[in-house]
Scaffold this active site. Structure first.
Site, short mmCIF file in Angstrom:
data_model
loop_
_atom_site.label_atom_id
_atom_site.label_comp_id
_atom_site.label_asym_id
_atom_site.label_seq_id
_atom_site.Cartn_x
_atom_site.Cartn_y
_atom_site.Cartn_z
N GLU A 230 3.21 21.88 14.39
CA GLU A 230 4.56 21.78 14.95
C GLU A 230 5.15 20.39 14.72
OE1 GLU A 230 6.08 24.32 15.66
OE2 GLU A 230 4.42 25.73 15.90
N HIS A 233 6.76 19.99 11.49
CA HIS A 233 8.17 20.40 11.48
C HIS A 233 9.06 19.27 11.97
CE1 HIS A 233 7.39 24.48 10.35
NE2 HIS A 233 6.77 24.81 11.47
#
Length: 318
Positions: A230, A233
């Site tokens: 994550e 990202h």
């Protein structure tokens, strides 16, 4: 003759199939609900791609020493239900931070933990009322990484994770029923600048299912890899299978050294090639695929260059 035994067997078979479907889903990192890039972000990816890869070898210590280290101020927010305040230990938090540092070491990116908050709130633990939660908890500016670890992270019915429809289809789950997911994160926003008010980026950060932290209870996904994925990202990386197509029209993840990949990886196969007519095998060990944690081990040199470029273009000084 009574049909009860036959009906009983049928019920058992259906129940077993549902269990197998849950097991299948648990082997897939299909629960990342990070959305697709905006057109303005795609334009930035194209601009950076046109500039070409920087001359940088993440394994070469001289190369690492020659570039400016990136130090990212970081906050961890531990959000549990009111009855589960002891579920996330200090050791789990320390181990997650350690894994985070190690995963990004070759990129000369480190994370300076500024603090850890703990909240016991049933609503927030499910990621309901996200705006109110982040208004209270979020710290720092746009360059500050905030990671929210929820014990019962849920996706709204409108969330965009690829696997949600698969889960519902296989198990007959209502479209209105919330679905657990592993995490999601915001991509950099080209519209944010140094004068942007905090209200414009209040949702910036990463939301992660706490069971995926090191020592968590989610088998195959409890080594801390979800947070690494994550945060990738947040640093500007897309999935290695972005676009899910082998077509020459598919721009994919805008990274030159990740082979084109049309399907996310499930578990940790010995090898996988979802675009056999194109060069290279799927990047099953890449943090930006959907492999299980035991498979994760690296970012590519061009991914490293992209994260660094995105930091200086999108977050540094903001």
């Amino acid at each position: 003759m009574s049909h009860f035994p036959t009906l009983h067997i049928l019920i058992l078979v259906i129940a077993n199939l549902q269990i197998q479907c849950f097991a299948f889903v648990s082997q897939s990192r299909g629960f990342c609900a990070t959305g697709p890039p905006t057109e303005s972000l795609k334009a930035e990816y194209r601009r950076l791609s046109a500039l070409g890869s920087q001359s940088y070898n993440p394994v070469d210590s001289e190369s690492r020493a020659a570039i400016t280290p990136i130090v990212i101020d970081t906050w961890f927010h531990i959000i549990t239900g009111e009855a589960g305040t002891e579920l996330i230990s200090d050791e789990m938090i320390a181990d997650q931070l350690s894994y985070l540092q190690n995963a990004y070491w070759n990129a000369t990116i480190s994370y300076r933990l500024q603090g850890v908050t703990r909240s016991a709130n049933d609503t927030w633990a499910r990621n309901e009322d996200e705006m109110a939660m982040k208004t209270v908890l979020r710290r720092g500016s746009y360059r500050t990484l905030n990671v929210y670890f929820h014990t019962d992270l849920q996706a709204s019915p409108n969330a965009g994770a690829r696997a949600f429809d698969i889960v519902r289809r296989e198990l007959g789950v209502s479209q209105q029923q919330p679905t657990s997911m592993l995490g999601f994160c915001t991509l950099p926003d080209p519209s944010i600048n140094a004068s942007s008010p905090p209200s414009t980026y209040i949702k910036d950060g990463c939301n992660v299912l706490a069971e995926t932290m090191p020592g968590g209870s989610l088998a195959h996904y409890n080594r801390g890899g979800t947070a690494i994925h994550e945060i990738g990202h947040w640093n500007g990386l897309l999935h290695t299978f972005e676009g899910e197509s082998c077509s020459s029209d598919n721009e994919g993840d805008f990274i030159a050294d990740t082979p084109q990949q049309s399907k996310p990886t499930e578990g940790c196969p010995a090898q996988k090639d979802s675009c056999p007519e194109l060069p290279g095998f799927d990047a099953i060990h890449n943090f930006m695929d959907y492999s299980s944690d035991e498979c994760y081990d690296s970012f590519t040199p061009d991914q490293v260059s992209r994260m660094r470029s995105m930091w200086f273009a999108m977050r540094d000084g903001k």
